[in-house]
Design a protein around this motif. Structure first.
Motif, short mmCIF file in Angstrom:
data_model
loop_
_atom_site.label_atom_id
_atom_site.label_comp_id
_atom_site.label_asym_id
_atom_site.label_seq_id
_atom_site.Cartn_x
_atom_site.Cartn_y
_atom_site.Cartn_z
N ASP A 1 1.05 -1.33 0.13
CA ASP A 1 0.41 -0.29 0.39
C ASP A 1 0.66 1.23 0.22
O ASP A 1 1.32 1.45 0.99
N PRO A 2 0.83 1.79 -0.94
CA PRO A 2 1.71 2.87 -1.09
C PRO A 2 1.61 4.48 0.25
O PRO A 2 2.22 5.27 0.53
N PRO B 1 7.29 4.39 2.78
CA PRO B 1 7.89 5.52 2.36
C PRO B 1 7.91 5.75 1.15
O PRO B 1 7.56 5.42 0.24
N GLU B 2 8.28 7.27 1.41
CA GLU B 2 8.20 7.99 -0.07
C GLU B 2 8.60 8.06 -1.12
O GLU B 2 7.96 7.88 -2.38
N SER B 3 9.46 6.93 -0.69
CA SER B 3 10.88 6.54 -2.06
C SER B 3 10.27 5.56 -2.46
O SER B 3 10.67 5.63 -3.37
N LEU B 4 9.74 4.76 -2.19
CA LEU B 4 8.79 3.64 -2.65
C LEU B 4 7.42 3.42 -2.92
O LEU B 4 6.92 3.06 -3.69
N GLN B 5 7.05 5.06 -2.73
CA GLN B 5 5.00 5.32 -3.38
C GLN B 5 5.49 5.62 -4.85
O GLN B 5 6.34 5.67 -5.23
N ASN C 1 3.88 6.33 -8.69
CA ASN C 1 3.53 7.19 -9.35
C ASN C 1 2.50 7.63 -9.75
O ASN C 1 2.05 9.02 -9.55
N CYS C 2 1.29 7.44 -9.02
CA CYS C 2 0.18 7.93 -8.61
C CYS C 2 -0.07 8.94 -7.52
O CYS C 2 -0.87 9.78 -7.94
N ALA C 3 0.86 8.72 -6.66
CA ALA C 3 0.99 9.61 -5.49
C ALA C 3 1.29 11.12 -6.44
O ALA C 3 1.40 12.48 -6.20
N GLU C 4 1.79 11.07 -7.91
CA GLU C 4 2.03 12.18 -8.61
C GLU C 4 1.29 13.10 -9.35
O GLU C 4 0.89 13.99 -10.29
N LEU C 5 -0.09 12.38 -9.51
CA LEU C 5 -1.46 13.08 -10.11
C LEU C 5 -1.70 14.50 -9.22
O LEU C 5 -1.91 13.62 -8.05
N PRO C 6 -1.79 14.95 -10.36
CA PRO C 6 -2.29 16.50 -9.58
C PRO C 6 -3.73 17.33 -9.43
O PRO C 6 -3.94 17.48 -7.83
#
Length: 129
Positions: free
Chosen positions: A22-23, A27-31, A33-38
């Motif tokens: 589960d992202p 840790p942030e380094s393993l999240q 690419n969905c975390a980058e969706l604006p």
């Protein structure tokens, strides 16, 4: 996500498995690419939407891989002479969604944004569910 296999003692068959984290709790380094969706994810759940995407990715690889390290050596797409070498079918199209929208596939009654997979002679395509 990750996938592998093991051979149980005193058998001659492989048991394949995969793991998807589960992202939202990673840790942030393993999240992902969905975390980058604006504008967030289609279901407003970074964890759930990311898990659906990675789950589809890992299932496609574990079902189509005949052995660890299977690849597409020598596959050519007609018209553009692209040759893909050394990639598993989902890794060859890793993070290629073929959509500018927040979703590209319905699973049950929910929309999701799912990565494409490599299909010999066609390139990156959306898998059918």
């Amino acid at each position: 996500g990750s996938h592998s296999f093991f051979i149980p003692l005193n058998t001659n068959y492989k048991l394949k498995f995969f793991v998807v984290g589960d992202p939202e709790t990673a840790p942030e380094s393993l999240q992902s690419n969905c975390a980058e969706l604006p504008d967030g994810t289609v279901n407003d759940s970074l964890g759930g939407d990311s898990i659906a995407n990675i789950y589809a990715h890992e299932v496609m690889e574990i079902v189509t891989n005949t052995k660890k390290g299977w690849s597409f050596d020598g596959d050519v797409i007609p018209g553009n002479n692209l040759i893909y070498r050394g990639s598993e079918n989902a890794d060859a199209c890793n993070w290629v969604f073929l959509s500018a929208n927040k979703s590209n596939m319905m699973i049950g009654n929910k929309s999701f944004l799912i990565q494409s997979v490599w299909q010999p002679k066609y390139g990156c395509v959306l898998a059918k569910v």
